[in-house]
Scaffold this active site. Structure first.
Site, short mmCIF file in Angstrom:
data_model
loop_
_atom_site.label_atom_id
_atom_site.label_comp_id
_atom_site.label_asym_id
_atom_site.label_seq_id
_atom_site.Cartn_x
_atom_site.Cartn_y
_atom_site.Cartn_z
CB SER A 64 -0.97 0.23 1.23
OG SER A 64 -0.20 -0.01 2.39
CG ASN A 110 7.41 -4.36 2.06
OD1 ASN A 110 8.62 -4.11 2.31
ND2 ASN A 110 6.35 -3.80 1.85
CB VAL A 133 1.39 -11.12 7.09
CG1 VAL A 133 1.74 -10.56 5.88
CG2 VAL A 133 1.62 -10.01 8.08
CB SER A 173 15.21 -3.72 9.77
OG SER A 173 15.72 -2.65 10.47
CE1 TYR A 196 10.68 -3.07 12.69
CE2 TYR A 196 13.00 -2.21 12.92
CZ TYR A 196 12.10 -2.37 12.19
OH TYR A 196 12.39 -2.24 10.86
CB ALA A 197 16.28 -4.76 17.62
CB ALA A 198 13.29 -8.71 19.93
CE LYS A 215 11.45 -5.90 10.46
NZ LYS A 215 10.58 -6.32 9.09
N GLY A 275 -4.25 -4.16 -13.84
CA GLY A 275 -4.26 -4.45 -15.03
C GLY A 275 -4.00 -5.74 -15.57
#
Length: 284
Positions: free
Chosen positions: A11, A81, A55, A133, A146-148, A150, A45
């Site tokens: 998006s 992603n 997800v 990341s 967040y780090a954990a 990733k 298209g």
């Protein structure tokens, strides 16, 4: 390999750029997102399908793959992603916050790969690209959860590259540094004021220092980061042999050099040779 790719989180940001990049190269693109009505920069298209995929919802993943296959045939490349970050100290992050982040950043890609891998195994080829990341290679203050998440996805990608390489399936981790599309504090600033006075004060000081350090690194590099670099690296993974881990951005390269990780692929190759049967022994 069929030139059909399914991408999650299209998006905005990296997802939109990745979808546009594959489309420009003549690929058939299954661009997915939680709310297709919010899509910007992509147009349905003959070679572009825009579909709903959450997800965290396996049923929506299966439906998107089924619709994508019905439209374009075999899906040979999958790009995980979709994901998000967030500011805040560990104590300012509730259990609910942490579980929600892991559901999207870790279990989400797992859900998507569980849907993609059987088809790839039967075909004897395929590519999975996980957009991770640099926070998955170096712990970041103020972004512990967040780090954990990733780190988990980076480790998962490395293991799957070993497990599936002899079956003809490549797995890569594209690890962006800091880009304008990375909004760590989007919708999460309310966390900064959670807790006692000491915690709140320290949280704000850490965020300010983090922003200052990021600005200093950007000045040292001397140019603004271009998010298209990430899309180009993802496309490269789909079209040619690449390392498992692909730091992306000048700051990412600088951090990997500081950690002495330039030879990571050579180490992975050695471990794979020890732990994985040779290609001639792979199952039919």
């Amino acid at each position: 390999m069929t030139q059909t790719v399914l991408i999650t989180g299209c998006s905005s940001g990296f997802g939109t750029l990745i979808a546009q990049t594959f489309a420009r190269q003549g690929w058939k693109v299954v661009a997915t997102m939680r709310s297709p009505g919010k899509v910007g920069g992509l147009t349905e298209g003959d070679r572009m399908a825009i579909l709903r995929l959450d997800v965290t919802d396996p049923a929506s993943i299966a439906a998107a793959f089924t619709a994508g296959r019905a439209r374009f045939g075999e899906i040979g490349v999958v790009v995980n992603n979709a994901g998000y970050g967030g500011d805040g100290l560990f104590e300012q992050t509730t259990d609910r916050d942490a579980r929600a982040m892991f559901e999207t950043n870790v279990f989400g890609p797992m859900n998507v790969m569980r849907e993609a891998l059987p088809e790839m195994r039967r075909a004897g080829h395929g590519v999975i690209v996980n957009v991770t990341s640099m926070a998955g290679h170096v712990g970041l203050p103020h972004h512990a959860i967040y780090a954990a998440s990733k780190y988990a996805l980076v480790g998962l990608s490395e293991s799957l590259a070993m497990e599936y390489g002899s079956l003809g399936i490549r797995v890569h981790s594209v690890a962006p540094g800091a880009y304008p599309t990375t909004r760590f504090n989007q919708n999460t600033d309310q966390r900064l004021d959670r807790g006692d006075d000491q915690l709140v004060s320290w949280s704000h000081r850490l965020r300010d220092q983090f922003a200052k350090a990021a600005e200093q690194m950007a000045q040292q590099i001397g140019k603004a980061p271009d998010p298209q670099e990430v899309a180009d690296r993802v496309f490269a993974c789909a079209t040619r042999e690449m390392p498992v881990h692909i730091p992306t951005g000048d700051d990412a390269g600088m951090l990997m050099a500081m950690m002495g990780q330039e030879q990571r692929q050579a180490f992975i190759d050695q471990i794979t040779a020890m732990l994985v049967p040779p290609p001639e022994d792979r199952p039919d």
